[in-house]
Design a protein around this motif. Structure first.
Motif, PDB file in Angstrom:
ATOM      1  N   GLY B   1      -8.031  -6.033 -12.097  1.00  0.00           N
ATOM      2  CA  GLY B   1      -7.160  -6.501 -11.045  1.00  0.00           C
ATOM      3  C   GLY B   1      -7.349  -5.700  -9.777  1.00  0.00           C
ATOM      4  N   ALA B   2      -6.696  -6.150  -8.720  1.00  0.00           N
ATOM      5  CA  ALA B   2      -6.815  -5.487  -7.430  1.00  0.00           C
ATOM      6  C   ALA B   2      -6.287  -4.070  -7.521  1.00  0.00           C
ATOM      7  CB  ALA B   2      -6.036  -6.271  -6.385  1.00  0.00           C
ATOM      8  N   VAL B   3      -6.953  -3.172  -6.850  1.00  0.00           N
ATOM      9  CA  VAL B   3      -6.561  -1.775  -6.868  1.00  0.00           C
ATOM     10  C   VAL B   3      -6.484  -1.258  -5.440  1.00  0.00           C
ATOM     11  CG1 VAL B   3      -7.209   0.547  -7.592  1.00  0.00           C
ATOM     12  CG2 VAL B   3      -7.601  -1.376  -9.114  1.00  0.00           C
ATOM     13  N   VAL B   4      -5.456  -0.493  -5.199  1.00  0.00           N
ATOM     14  CA  VAL B   4      -5.287   0.197  -3.925  1.00  0.00           C
ATOM     15  C   VAL B   4      -5.320   1.686  -4.197  1.00  0.00           C
ATOM     16  CG1 VAL B   4      -3.719   0.643  -2.000  1.00  0.00           C
ATOM     17  CG2 VAL B   4      -3.985  -1.681  -2.874  1.00  0.00           C
ATOM     18  N   SER B   5      -6.206   2.372  -3.526  1.00  0.00           N
ATOM     19  CA  SER B   5      -6.363   3.805  -3.723  1.00  0.00           C
ATOM     20  C   SER B   5      -5.748   4.553  -2.541  1.00  0.00           C
ATOM     21  CB  SER B   5      -7.857   4.138  -3.837  1.00  0.00           C
ATOM     22  OG  SER B   5      -8.055   5.535  -3.827  1.00  0.00           O
ATOM     23  N   GLN B   6      -4.967   5.561  -2.832  1.00  0.00           N
ATOM     24  CA  GLN B   6      -4.326   6.347  -1.794  1.00  0.00           C
ATOM     25  C   GLN B   6      -4.709   7.805  -1.977  1.00  0.00           C
ATOM     26  OE1 GLN B   6      -0.185   5.345  -1.353  1.00  0.00           O
ATOM     27  NE2 GLN B   6       0.255   7.104  -0.065  1.00  0.00           N
ATOM     28  N   LEU B  26      -9.722  -1.474  -2.898  1.00  0.00           N
ATOM     29  CA  LEU B  26     -11.004  -1.230  -3.539  1.00  0.00           C
ATOM     30  C   LEU B  26     -11.777  -2.497  -3.877  1.00  0.00           C
ATOM     31  CD1 LEU B  26     -10.176   1.771  -5.896  1.00  0.00           C
ATOM     32  CD2 LEU B  26     -11.014   1.760  -3.538  1.00  0.00           C
ATOM     33  N   ASP B  27     -11.120  -3.573  -4.158  1.00  0.00           N
ATOM     34  CA  ASP B  27     -11.874  -4.765  -4.551  1.00  0.00           C
ATOM     35  C   ASP B  27     -11.390  -6.031  -3.862  1.00  0.00           C
ATOM     36  OD1 ASP B  27     -10.278  -5.172  -7.836  1.00  0.00           O
ATOM     37  OD2 ASP B  27      -9.467  -4.923  -5.823  1.00  0.00           O
ATOM     38  N   PHE B  28     -10.735  -5.852  -2.733  1.00  0.00           N
ATOM     39  CA  PHE B  28     -10.369  -7.025  -1.950  1.00  0.00           C
ATOM     40  C   PHE B  28     -10.213  -6.597  -0.501  1.00  0.00           C
ATOM     41  CE2 PHE B  28      -5.816  -6.241  -1.129  1.00  0.00           C
ATOM     42  CZ  PHE B  28      -5.545  -5.249  -2.058  1.00  0.00           C
ATOM     43  N   GLN B  29     -10.266  -7.559   0.381  1.00  0.00           N
ATOM     44  CA  GLN B  29     -10.090  -7.274   1.793  1.00  0.00           C
ATOM     45  C   GLN B  29      -8.628  -7.456   2.175  1.00  0.00           C
ATOM     46  OE1 GLN B  29     -12.950  -9.875   3.696  1.00  0.00           O
ATOM     47  NE2 GLN B  29     -14.472  -8.241   3.728  1.00  0.00           N
ATOM     48  N   ALA B  30      -8.102  -6.463   2.826  1.00  0.00           N
ATOM     49  CA  ALA B  30      -6.677  -6.467   3.160  1.00  0.00           C
ATOM     50  C   ALA B  30      -6.503  -6.510   4.676  1.00  0.00           C
ATOM     51  CB  ALA B  30      -5.994  -5.237   2.581  1.00  0.00           C
ATOM     52  N   THR B  31      -6.192  -7.677   5.191  1.00  0.00           N
ATOM     53  CA  THR B  31      -5.948  -7.756   6.629  1.00  0.00           C
ATOM     54  C   THR B  31      -4.625  -7.100   6.996  1.00  0.00           C
ATOM     55  OG1 THR B  31      -4.965  -9.935   6.313  1.00  0.00           O
ATOM     56  CG2 THR B  31      -7.277  -9.872   6.939  1.00  0.00           C
ATOM     57  N   THR B  32      -3.745  -7.018   6.041  1.00  0.00           N
ATOM     58  CA  THR B  32      -2.433  -6.409   6.281  1.00  0.00           C
ATOM     59  C   THR B  32      -2.148  -5.342   5.239  1.00  0.00           C
ATOM     60  OG1 THR B  32      -1.602  -8.510   7.153  1.00  0.00           O
ATOM     61  CG2 THR B  32       0.030  -6.838   6.602  1.00  0.00           C
ATOM     62  N   LEU B  74     -11.217  -3.734   7.063  1.00  0.00           N
ATOM     63  CA  LEU B  74     -10.452  -4.578   6.146  1.00  0.00           C
ATOM     64  C   LEU B  74     -10.107  -3.877   4.841  1.00  0.00           C
ATOM     65  CD1 LEU B  74     -12.205  -8.008   6.697  1.00  0.00           C
ATOM     66  CD2 LEU B  74      -9.840  -7.436   7.253  1.00  0.00           C
ATOM     67  N   THR B  75     -10.624  -2.670   4.659  1.00  0.00           N
ATOM     68  CA  THR B  75     -10.349  -1.967   3.410  1.00  0.00           C
ATOM     69  C   THR B  75      -9.721  -0.597   3.608  1.00  0.00           C
ATOM     70  OG1 THR B  75     -12.584  -1.059   3.370  1.00  0.00           O
ATOM     71  CG2 THR B  75     -12.222  -3.135   2.180  1.00  0.00           C
ATOM     72  N   LEU B  76      -9.444  -0.216   4.842  1.00  0.00           N
ATOM     73  CA  LEU B  76      -8.930   1.134   5.068  1.00  0.00           C
ATOM     74  C   LEU B  76      -7.858   1.160   6.159  1.00  0.00           C
ATOM     75  CD1 LEU B  76      -9.037   4.251   4.715  1.00  0.00           C
ATOM     76  CD2 LEU B  76     -10.864   4.253   6.433  1.00  0.00           C
ATOM     77  N   ARG B  97      -1.816  -6.393   1.005  1.00  0.00           N
ATOM     78  CA  ARG B  97      -1.624  -7.773   0.575  1.00  0.00           C
ATOM     79  C   ARG B  97      -2.976  -8.404   0.285  1.00  0.00           C
ATOM     80  NH1 ARG B  97       2.442 -10.951   1.128  1.00  0.00           N
ATOM     81  NH2 ARG B  97       3.455  -9.657   2.689  1.00  0.00           N
ATOM     82  N   ASP B  98      -3.067  -9.005  -0.896  1.00  0.00           N
ATOM     83  CA  ASP B  98      -4.266  -9.724  -1.286  1.00  0.00           C
ATOM     84  C   ASP B  98      -3.941 -11.206  -1.188  1.00  0.00           C
ATOM     85  OD1 ASP B  98      -6.033 -10.016  -4.498  1.00  0.00           O
ATOM     86  OD2 ASP B  98      -6.403 -10.926  -2.531  1.00  0.00           O
TER      87      ASP B  98
END
Lengths: 112, 116
Positions: B1-6, B26-32, B74-76, B97-98
């Motif tokens: 699943g989608a992961v967000v690394s902090q 990590l595995d999706f583009q996050a515009t927001t 889009l990822t940071l 948001r994915d």
């Protein structure tokens, strides 16, 4: 008035008990609703979405009453691993964005 | 699943220091992406909404010059707490948001900031 209100607890229950949490929200324009679980010093994790028709996921049942602006979570057959803080969350479209508004959470402690 | 690394997960520093926190999808583009702060026994409070390529939108009461947000890709997204003071000590959490996922937001692990 807080946008999302919850009883902070703690709820101390024995294993196997059934426990219910309630939540009210103030903005009638809230669009979607969720219960999150947060363990101590960790990030919140989505437990389940909440629908007006009511929805169940194993031992967890969530209910939404839009007219009363009231959300509930029922946990049956409590396990020790259910001990956590349960966050009531509403999604509100505001300022051009969908925003999550969190309640302060209800603490649950399940004991042997 | 989608992961967000902090990163980092824990920071202890002296008063007056500026601290940068990174949030990566990590595995999706996050515009927001969203930045939250949580004080002990309180709810997560949204600080700002970060949009790729544009200025962040800050919530009422959050000082934009104090909490600098940059969302260059889009990822940071990064949050910099400038000239941090003890009252800035808190748990900072980002989320992304994915658009195609089933969760409203994916949360990072959080950063516990302690200013001495």
């Amino acid at each position: 008035r807080k946008e999302v209100e919850q009883d902070p607890g703690p709820f101390n229950v024995p294993e196997g008990a059934t426990v219910a949490f309630n939540c009210t929200y103030s903005n009638s324009a809230s669009q979607s609703f969720f219960w999150y679980r947060q363990d101590c010093r960790k990030e919140p994790k989505l437990l389940m979405s909440v629908y007006s028709s009511g929805n169940e996921d194993g031992r967890f049942t969530a209910q939404l009453n839009r007219a009363s602006q009231y959300i509930s979570l029922l946990i049956r057959d409590s396990k020790l691993s259910d001990s956590a803080t349960y966050l009531c969350v509403v999604n509100l479209f505001s300022g051009g964005y969908n925003k999550l508004i969190f309640g302060a959470g209800t603490r649950l402690a399940v004991h042997p | 699943g989608a992961v967000v690394s902090q990163h980092p997960s824990r920071v202890i520093c002296k008063s007056g220091t500026s601290v940068k926190i990174e949030c990566r999808s990590l595995d999706f583009q996050a515009t927001t992406m969203f930045w939250y702060r949580q004080f002990p026994k309180q709810s997560l409070m949204l600080m700002a909404t970060s949009n790729e390529g544009s200025k962040a939108t800050y919530e009422q009461g959050v000082e934009k010059d104090k909490f600098l947000i940059n969302h260059a890709s889009l990822t940071l997204s990064t949050l910099t707490v400038t000239s941090a003071h003890p009252e800035d000590s808190s748990f900072y959490i980002c989320s992304a948001r994915d658009s195609y996922g089933d969760q409203p937001q994916h949360f990072g692990d959080g950063t516990r900031l302690s200013i001495l």
